[in-house]
Write an enzyme that holds these catalytic residues in place. Structure first.
Site, PDB file in Angstrom:
ATOM      1  N   GLU A 197       1.254  -1.993  13.008  1.00 24.24           N
ATOM      2  CA  GLU A 197       1.258  -3.394  12.932  1.00 24.24           C
ATOM      3  C   GLU A 197       1.612  -3.831  14.442  1.00 24.24           C
ATOM      4  OE1 GLU A 197       3.699  -3.592   9.604  1.00 24.24           O
ATOM      5  OE2 GLU A 197       2.313  -4.100   8.192  1.00 24.24           O
ATOM      6  N   TRP A 218       0.794  -1.217   0.114  1.00 25.55           N
ATOM      7  CA  TRP A 218      -0.038  -0.190  -0.193  1.00 25.55           C
ATOM      8  C   TRP A 218       0.851   1.262  -0.095  1.00 25.55           C
ATOM      9  CZ3 TRP A 218      -1.285   3.275   4.333  1.00 25.55           C
ATOM     10  CH2 TRP A 218      -0.487   3.047   5.599  1.00 25.55           C
ATOM     11  N   ASP A 219       2.186   1.158   0.194  1.00 24.39           N
ATOM     12  CA  ASP A 219       3.155   2.239   0.113  1.00 24.39           C
ATOM     13  C   ASP A 219       3.003   3.114  -1.254  1.00 24.39           C
ATOM     14  OD1 ASP A 219       3.961   0.075   2.078  1.00 24.39           O
ATOM     15  OD2 ASP A 219       5.940   0.610   1.790  1.00 24.39           O
ATOM     16  N   LYS A 232       3.956   1.717  16.153  1.00 24.68           N
ATOM     17  CA  LYS A 232       4.914   1.545  15.125  1.00 24.68           C
ATOM     18  C   LYS A 232       4.833   2.441  14.075  1.00 24.68           C
ATOM     19  CE  LYS A 232       6.692  -1.778  11.722  1.00 24.68           C
ATOM     20  NZ  LYS A 232       6.039  -3.095  10.812  1.00 24.68           N
ATOM     21  N   GLN A 233       4.045   3.227  13.708  1.00 23.24           N
ATOM     22  CA  GLN A 233       3.941   4.210  12.626  1.00 23.24           C
ATOM     23  C   GLN A 233       2.340   4.883  12.599  1.00 23.24           C
ATOM     24  OE1 GLN A 233       3.755   0.967   9.046  1.00 23.24           O
ATOM     25  NE2 GLN A 233       2.878   3.008   8.181  1.00 23.24           N
TER      26      GLN A 233
END
Lengths: 768, 768
Positions: free
Chosen positions: B490, B359-360, B602-603
């Site tokens: 994640e 999906w980046d 994580k992000q």
């Protein structure tokens, strides 16, 4: 399903007719074992068809390097594999030079296999016509001795029916074996020595990595019409195989037979330099006793087991066969002689699941062994965990816990965790509670408190420490919560506040505190020893208490039930009955995410808590929870139906209880889940025993007294079972119109029957 | 960290001095590519030290059989591996018969490597003394042509410094290569033909299973002091290797050099029977142009790219180097020529992660390509997903979805899912939303609506259908919920009601309904075609609307923030700042369960939603959410700092924004995560570009107008970037005291600067 494949018979498992597609299933069902070793019912002679070879030595395993798709921090380095051991049962047979092979013979008649559970042996007979037109009748009998648990015996008879024939028996040992299940196709065995003298042969082999040393051995004699004959034998030996050839010209109608003794000596029981000597001694003893007498002794040994463990069911032969099969397999797997051994989920019948010890032992198996054996057997099972306490502390440390917190492994051979699914390995932590519960249960049943100050308390403290650290404080709820767990229902992963886990955690802490107080008051020197060893402080205890007193339990006001976990009511609550059959079993039909977000329950979860702690809840509460959860339960674990059967019986729903009972008792015989070829579901067999004794019989121990509330399924005329309760042997017989008790020994015993106290005098029949 | 290893330089990446322990890291950092192929900076000559060999052809992959510990229903059968392709760069060098090998030479001086980003070439130079005491000076230059993207060129020069010496160049092709990453040690390549004529050689090889046919080719010429010479060459060929030997007695001080052209022709672009012919054509073209002219053309091609894509930073050379490195690598990876290709997370620099598309692409890369290239490049990226729609529908069907619901894969090469962690593969479904968002984003930026009726609407309908089916109704909440997901963070698995996912789901449905209405009104023939094709009914639309209107969003009244997921507030909310440094990075220090139950992010997760949909929320809301979530964010994903940098800049926290910027822009150059040897983080490089353009520059598109809100970090004097907006090329320069705009072309453009409309006339400097 398999329903007409095994003939109904009250004492034997019987297969008639040969079906190559059933070979692997039958190899599982007809497995034999003696607690120290066991084997699938592989043929002695060569079989070129599809087969799953397995011979297993208790406690001998291989640490197979972990295989995962994506490594996650904390995964164990290896998975302990149940290890296929060198073959000692092999006897190749040649008729006029042509090899006997049921997969390639010209025709085959009267194939029959029998596993005689009463006497503990396996037989096989058939008539085969070979490509060379010689027709032979074969009869084979084999058993693993209970008396001498390092040895087994085979009697293999061949009778040529239509011609004289040169018949060759080729008994062999073979350590060039492999596992069906291996992650990296490693070589598991290293053969260090192949030797033979006279009619004996030996293969010494050690397992790679674990370095277990074993000696596989055999000795053979041949007979004509049961008379020993001397036949010159050729020996063939190579790096991992040794065979003897006994050829003889056999007259049509005469029976040429071979008796083979074989087995294993292992360095768990002998010095590794003396394995051959030990093998020679056991062979000398066995052949001194002789096949016939050993078989008689086998019958006696099994009679002794059955004397205590048998359950009779009158009026339902399949149910009778089912329960005896379960009791038989449990006794083949574990006899309680060695605290280094345990009860593998597949026993000695297959490789699946690996490891030897799951929470199944404490949650399902201990009641069976407590009631049908000397109580030291259950104590031996508890000690197994005591000896693994240090490893359990190491396991917890690997996950970031401290100060003596212990997390027992999900799967283990030696105390180290060796399972590697994060959602199970790291999160199915309720296993820790079952281990504490077993200590409580053992004392409740046996009345033997000594285990707790001597050993159990240290285990309890390690477990309580784990729960205190694992629970975290939620400011939002103003309570302690346990986040990110998997409950007994493995169809939910990484959930918050699984009720069963939280309840067990609180109970463990409270029970441990109580035992600390009791040991402090009554066993002060043990108390000093332990508190010093584990560095226990009052401050720590007060922290435990805070966690326990403020534990959070998800509850639905609307349904008046405890919720399996936070958010359970957000699911689409469609009952299993309303789910199309084409979707089941969901573990084969649905992707994992779909299972996880569904309400479907693999096995008792909240209801497992109601089973463990039934005296904490009213019957009305049980009913409410049973009615709420059972309709979402798919029972796709072999451990599910038994708990539900017991609870249905308690709720007087005997039809439902009976349905669940059937599903558990003939799970393998009727191959409900199409997987019996992989091995039997040994630990769930103890659940079947519980279904009858605790479910139908209503056996409980309350205030140091046995209590019964017997019920009987409509389908049965009568059933009976025996219980060893604190050295009282009591037999109970239940029919539709009466309950009778017979007590062995000298002392009378007060029992509760349907909540009334009854005094039972020894050696007289008491009818209620 | 790696801070002093790469020399600061505004246009080049320079390494000085040879350190064998850095070889693999440098092989990643100095990678070259041209969108169609790429390669790690492996040495041409033999190197016996530790190296990670990699040469990759866009779109050529291998479906490696899935490896898991425990199979779960629904797992894909294979994982698409980025495939190390046959080596064409190899040139072994012998000096008086002794092989040149930097790992074993007697001494080595003046080692320097340069990746010239401005001109698109890689060079290497050193002086080495061999065991035979001959000292040579070596200079190598290599590039992969942007102009002819099937070919690369190498010029390899050797000068003996202290003696005359017999020097041999041995250029070769080798298809006997392996992958570092393989699940089962399969053989990935099957060499079908090795051939050579004159100074050219060819190896035809096909990939196993996927059957991609390739021809690897080379042609070589040798020179003395830049003058071509004829040298008789020996040929050696075997089943997967072919080499030529060019030996020449070289006078001390003379330079003996070889020019080698090489590359791949593949059956994606040519008929598989004509790969050699195609290779001959490209060699003829390349050698016709010649090395020097090709290099000049390379400079021109890169100048064209930089003309549009360059970002200048004045006053901070490391920041300048960082952003150019990122822009350079993105352009090496993907140039938008082929809708069958995409942007792999490691580009052509390593094997890790496999697959080409995450999906980046939609979430991070499309803005970069939209603004710095012709808008058809972004359209090509959208089309990639359109062509995979059928596979996305199949993926969804495998998970039980129906009626055209589409779930795009987490990782893919050809549209099929090939990742196998259940918590990601099956549950990280928000990826579907990013694909819809990219369609919206493309139209918003480019104004090109035609993509939607032509292709995009079908994709949107498939996605909307998925969300409608994936959301389930909670009676308890009286809302639609989305259970069992993994969000962008994640470090949470299988959670319920991840706010970002729920928000995206609702938005997707609403946006799809709007587009259906617009297409119906304005593109009626497309509307008929599509509704007929996908069988869309009003009833279905009304069902979608019900789900969207009643979507549940977890919200905290206390904190006035949307919750990342149900139950987030039950966690122990200890900020990262209060976590001991010894625990970080948590993904290396903690077991997975501990990470999952922690609050650490994580992000960007909720903040990712605030980034996508910033106009849905006030600045105060952004601030509240940023202040709530950022303190728990560990930024252990390379995709994390950029979003936070943009939001910190928006909140006028320039110090924080700059810190995040540094972390993203030099992530690989300074090797923050100690993993650059595995390859570069290509897709996160687009995030660095966003940090400057959207973060510091404040670029947005609002109501069809470009809008800026420029800020500048204190550490910088000035920066500039260019944007291609609907065929207007506008360059913006930001310093501490002024903002200037320069517009190319003929037409004026209205832009918003800090919310004021400014009309910019072409070809004049406008200062604000």
């Amino acid at each position: 399903m398999n329903q007409d494949y095994i003939k109904p018979d009250s004492w034997s498992i019987i297969e008639e007719g040969f079906d190559p597609s059933r070979v692997k299933s039958s190899e599982s069902l007809f497995s034999i074992g003696n607690g120290a070793m066991g084997q699938r019912a592989n043929f002695e002679e060569h079989y070129s068809g599809d087969t799953f070879q397995g011979s297993y030595i208790a406690g001998v395993y291989y640490p197979d390097k972990t295989r995962v798709g994506w490594w996650k921090n904390g995964y164990p380095e290896y998975f302990a594999k149940v290890l296929n051991a060198p073959n000692w049962i092999g006897i190749n047979v040649f008729i006029n030079g042509e090899q006997l092979d049921l997969n390639s013979c010209k025709s085959l008649y009267n194939f029959q296999r029998e596993l005689n559970m009463k006497e503990g042996w396996l037989s096989r007979s058939f008539r085969a016509t070979l490509e060379n037109d010689v027709q032979v009748e074969v009869y084979v009998k084999r058993f693993l001795s209970l008396e001498l648990d390092e040895v087994g015996a085979i009697n293999y008879e061949v009778t040529p029916l239509n011609y004289d024939a040169e018949i060759t028996f080729q008994p062999y040992l073979d350590s060039g074996i492999t596992n069906e299940d291996t992650n990296w196709d490693d070589k598991f065995w290293d053969t260090t020595n192949v030797s033979h003298t006279n009619n004996q042969a030996f293969i010494e082999a050690r397992t790679m990595k674990t370095n277990f040393h074993t000696c596989t051995f055999m000795e053979s004699k041949v007979f004509i019409s049961n008379k020993p004959i001397l036949v010159e034998h050729n020996v063939k030996a190579d790096s991992n195989r040794v065979s003897f050839n006994y050829s003889y010209p056999v007259k049509k109608g005469d029976t040429y037979s071979i008796q083979k003794f074989g087995g294993y000596t292992v360095d768990r029981n002998h010095d590794k330099s003396e394995l051959i000597e030990a093998a020679k001694r056991i062979l000398k003893t066995a052949s001194g006793i002789g096949f016939s007498q050993m078989l008689k002794n086998q019958k006696t040994a099994w009679a002794n087991i059955w004397e205590m463990a048998d359950i009779t069911i009158d009026g339902d032969e399949k149910a009778q066969q089912g329960i005896r099969f379960n009791i038989f397999q449990l006794n083949q797997t574990y006899l309680g002689k060695d605290s280094r051994l345990n009860i593998g989920p597949k026993g000695f019948t297959g490789e699946k699941y690996g490891g030897s010890t799951y929470w199944d032992t404490e949650a399902y198996c201990i009641p069976f062994y407590m009631a049908t054996k000397d109580q030291k057997v259950a104590r031996t099972l508890l000690e197994y965990r005591y000896y693994h306490l240090e490893k359990a502390i190491e396991n917890a440390e690997k996950l970031g816990f401290k100060k003596g917190a212990a997390l027992y492994p999900m799967v283990t051979m030696n105390g180290e965790e060796c399972h590697n699914e994060w959602e199970i390995t790291f999160e199915e932590i309720h296993r820790n509670g079952a281990i504490a519960f077993a200590i409580y249960n053992y004392y409740r049943f046996t009345g033997d408190y000594s285990y707790i100050p001597e050993k159990g308390l240290e285990v309890l403290i390690g477990i309580a420490r784990f729960w205190e650290q694992r629970a975290t404080y939620s400011n939002d709820k103003n309570k302690y919560v346990i986040l990110g767990v998997t409950g007994p229902n493995e169809y939910e992963n990484n959930v918050n506040n699984n009720w069963y886990t939280n309840y067990l955690a609180k109970w463990c802490i409270n029970y441990t505190i109580e035992q600390i107080e009791k040991v402090k008051a009554e066993f002060s020197s043990d108390y000093s020893r332990i508190t010093k060893k584990v560095n226990l402080t009052d401050k720590e205890l007060s922290l435990w208490k805070t966690v326990s007193d403020n534990m959070y339990f998800p509850f639905s006001e609307k349904y008046q039930v405890y919720l399996q976990q936070d958010g359970f009511l957000d699911k689409e609550l469609i009952s299993v009955a309303d789910l199309s059959k084409t979707h089941r079993p969901i573990n084969q039909k649905w992707s994992w995410d779909r299972i996880l977000r569904s309400p479907y329950i693999k096995q008792a979860d909240v209801l497992q808590g109601f089973y463990f702690f039934e005296d904490h809840f009213s019957n009305e509460e049980l009913e409410k929870h049973f009615d709420f959860y059972e309709p979402f339960t798919v029972h796709e674990s072999s451990l599910s139906p038994c708990v539900h059967s017991i609870q249905a019986a308690k709720l007087d729903r005997m039809e439902q209880a009976y349905t669940f009972y059937l599903r558990t008792s003939r799970l393998d015989l009727d191959d409900y889940n199409h997987e019996v070829h992989e091995g039997l579901h040994i630990t769930s067999m103890a659940g079947t025993w519980m279904s009858i004794v605790e479910g139908f019989g209503g056996l409980r121990v309350k205030d140091n007294k046995l209590s019964f509330a017997p019920k009987i399924p409509n389908q049965w005329k009568e059933y009976s079972f025996k219980v060893n309760f604190r050295s009282h042997i009591i037999k109970i017989n239940v029919s539709h119109d009466k309950i009778t008790f017979i007590l062995d020994g000298k002392d009378s015993l007060d029992v509760m029957v349907n909540n009334k106290n009854i005094k039972i005098e020894p050696n007289s029949v008491v009818t209620v």
